[in-house]
Design a protein around this motif. Sequence first.
Motif, PDB file in Angstrom:
ATOM      1  N   VAL A 446       2.157   5.434  -7.753  1.00  0.00           N
ATOM      2  CA  VAL A 446       1.772   6.656  -7.037  1.00  0.00           C
ATOM      3  C   VAL A 446       0.810   7.476  -7.885  1.00  0.00           C
ATOM      4  N   CYS A 449      -2.688   6.162  -7.701  1.00  0.00           N
ATOM      5  CA  CYS A 449      -3.349   6.556  -6.456  1.00  0.00           C
ATOM      6  C   CYS A 449      -3.765   8.023  -6.497  1.00  0.00           C
ATOM      7  N   THR A 492      -0.698   5.373   0.115  1.00  0.00           N
ATOM      8  CA  THR A 492      -0.131   5.416  -1.235  1.00  0.00           C
ATOM      9  C   THR A 492       1.345   5.061  -1.226  1.00  0.00           C
ATOM     10  N   LEU A 534      -7.867   1.429  -1.493  1.00  0.00           N
ATOM     11  CA  LEU A 534      -7.669   2.874  -1.546  1.00  0.00           C
ATOM     12  C   LEU A 534      -8.968   3.612  -1.258  1.00  0.00           C
TER      13      LEU A 534
END
Length: 774
Positions: A446, A449, A492, A534
Amino acid sequence: MDTSDPADDRGVAVIGMVARLPGAPGIEAHQRHLVRGDEPDPALRDAYAFDHTYFGLSPGEALITDPQHRILLECVTHALQDAAVDPARADAVIGVYAGASTTAYAAGLRREIRRLPNADDWQIRIATGPDFLAARPAYKLGLTGPSVTVQGASATLPLAVHYAVQALLAGECDIAVAGAVTVRPLAGDGTTAGPVATGDCGVLVLRPLDAVLAAGDRVHAVVRATAVGRDDGTDRLARRARAVVGVPAGTVVPVTADTRSGAAVTDTTPGVTALLDAVLSVACGTLPGDAGDWRTPERPRRAGVDVSGPFGLRAHVLLEEPPAATRPRPEPSWQLLPVSARSQAALDRLTTDLGDLLAHTTDPLPDLAWTLQSGRTAEPHRRFTVARTTDEAATALGSGTRRKAPTGQAPDAPRPVVFTFPGQGGQHVGMARALYRTDPEFRADVNACAERTRDALGIDLRGVLDPADEAEAARSREALSTIAVGQPAVFTVEYALARALMRWGVRPTAVVGHSLGAYAAACVAGVFDFPDALALVLERGRLLQGLPSGSMAAVGLPETEVLPLLPDGVGIGAVNGPEQVAVSGPTELVERFVREFPRPNVEVRLLKIATGGHSALVEPVLDRFETYVSGLRLRAPRIPFVSESTGTWAGEEVAVPAYWRAHMRRAVRFSDALGTLAGLDRAVLLEVGPGLTLTSLARQHPALAEDHPMFQTLPHPADDTPEARVLLTALGNLWLEGTELDWAALHGGRERGRVSLPGHPFARREFVPLTSTP
């Protein structure tokens, strides 16, 4: 040199212990007799009872097998379970050192050979010979270390411990089992039906103390030294044992075996009881007949067990109380407790035994869970519960309900698992917060991201998952309502959660996504690298955020019935089921469509999605989106991938930018995708993301019968069930379906210890000897 207290990591730990003794079917019962000073009943109850099915023996094979071999086999099994050692999974070489008494069982079989049509003399020898005593449990339990039969009459168990310790110190094995058994007929008193026997069995599981301390496992006692030789009437062996570890004589309480009876010359019983009593005594400090001071704080309790055998044989074992625990008690946390057995009846009995223990144990729940997870063989009949306290676990296991303690039978092969990734709609502030706080690797994913998106979004996604205060939570809620932030936030969570599941042993056989979820699915399948996936989600959100206001609405009708009702500018955005359609378009038009829908008996509702996705609204940005995709590296999926744009299995076409351009515009055909997945035999559908939208759709799909279980991994925003309970329940259900979880990874590197738990209940059947003549 100070010789009063050897280094704590020297010696060999007793990590498992099991006994069957006259009047005491187990260690706990014998310990109660020991404390009270009871005179034991000479009869060994159930001496001829044996669970032949557990060990894969036919009734005929069980009958000709010496009762001593049968009892030792069961006791070795339970001793390894007491030590929380699963031979099927233990990365350890396990040896067996054991001995038995000389009996007339084989002679009795040979006298009655005519009553054994399927047995010959060679089979009788294998089933009763001392040569095969130690090899039998090694073979039946899949142990890969030495299997050595040790014969020393009354000194057999201490002698077996001596050789087991030497093997451990020499590196011949990592774990050693030492045991001794006697079963011989006993003249009955006329009150008991069937033949009566006397004797006993004791088994210890041994492992180097330094390895046990490093693992944080339970220690019953420590073997500091052993010695074997002939009795010369002096204290020579005991002195030699003490000298090895520098222990003064005055710190050791002597324990000798009672070998006064004639039967003791060929009986293992004296050594078994003496050694077991000493092990129990150094742990609790109550040695019968001892007037010495065992409670001196400057030194540990010690006992020197001295047992004589025939013709002057003598064995000495120097025991010491276990070292004080140094590992901090783990913090309370949600735990998954798996329970399994060979049959439903055994599972029910084991559940009861475990519930009784949980109701009064002082062991921490994480250690209890770790013991069940890593120290027991996963049998086909399974049950689990998820709890945060031992009381809660005991109540759940005693409830008898599948809701609190789900139950099932694992298939012969694990079911395939499909990862299903939802799109927007279930996102909320605090989603996956518990996992973010407790799992370091999930947190790292996390964080990666969040750091890559912070500048582009102007907000840290960590504040969405775990806001520091209400002010940050309010900012996150506002940001999360936008497409630009909502989409990368959902990606995410889904990406990090999928990675966590795979670390825990849940490997997807196939993947599918719903709209935005297709990007997480494609990333997991290897179509995109993580940084590109992403970045693409960021770009997609940015482009969609710049479009005119759009909305989507769910309609409970088939696609063919909705199409004629659509006004200009509104189209089909998704077909989620045979009678589940989402329409999409400009907000004003969609809201009017909902208000003026002509069929009042049909459910029509706006969705929590701030875009008119998969509609004509997105057409102005399709060229720019395709150009952006063209700058990325795309590959064919390495994990089978179901396209929700076509509803079929995807291949090379998803590695072409034009596919993702069409994906943004075309209606989501998730109902067709579910129909395709229905062809994946016995597959489990696992929703990887917040909420249960896809789980609900799958449960309503007619092609997915009961043979396709569906589980969610995170709670719905309106569900107040603790997140950890939902996630661990999903993992428990996967375990019921045969998934082999990586328990160590699930604990995230936290220190866990193994503790004593009830053994597998044996379904014994009486195998009465053909003759009871001694």
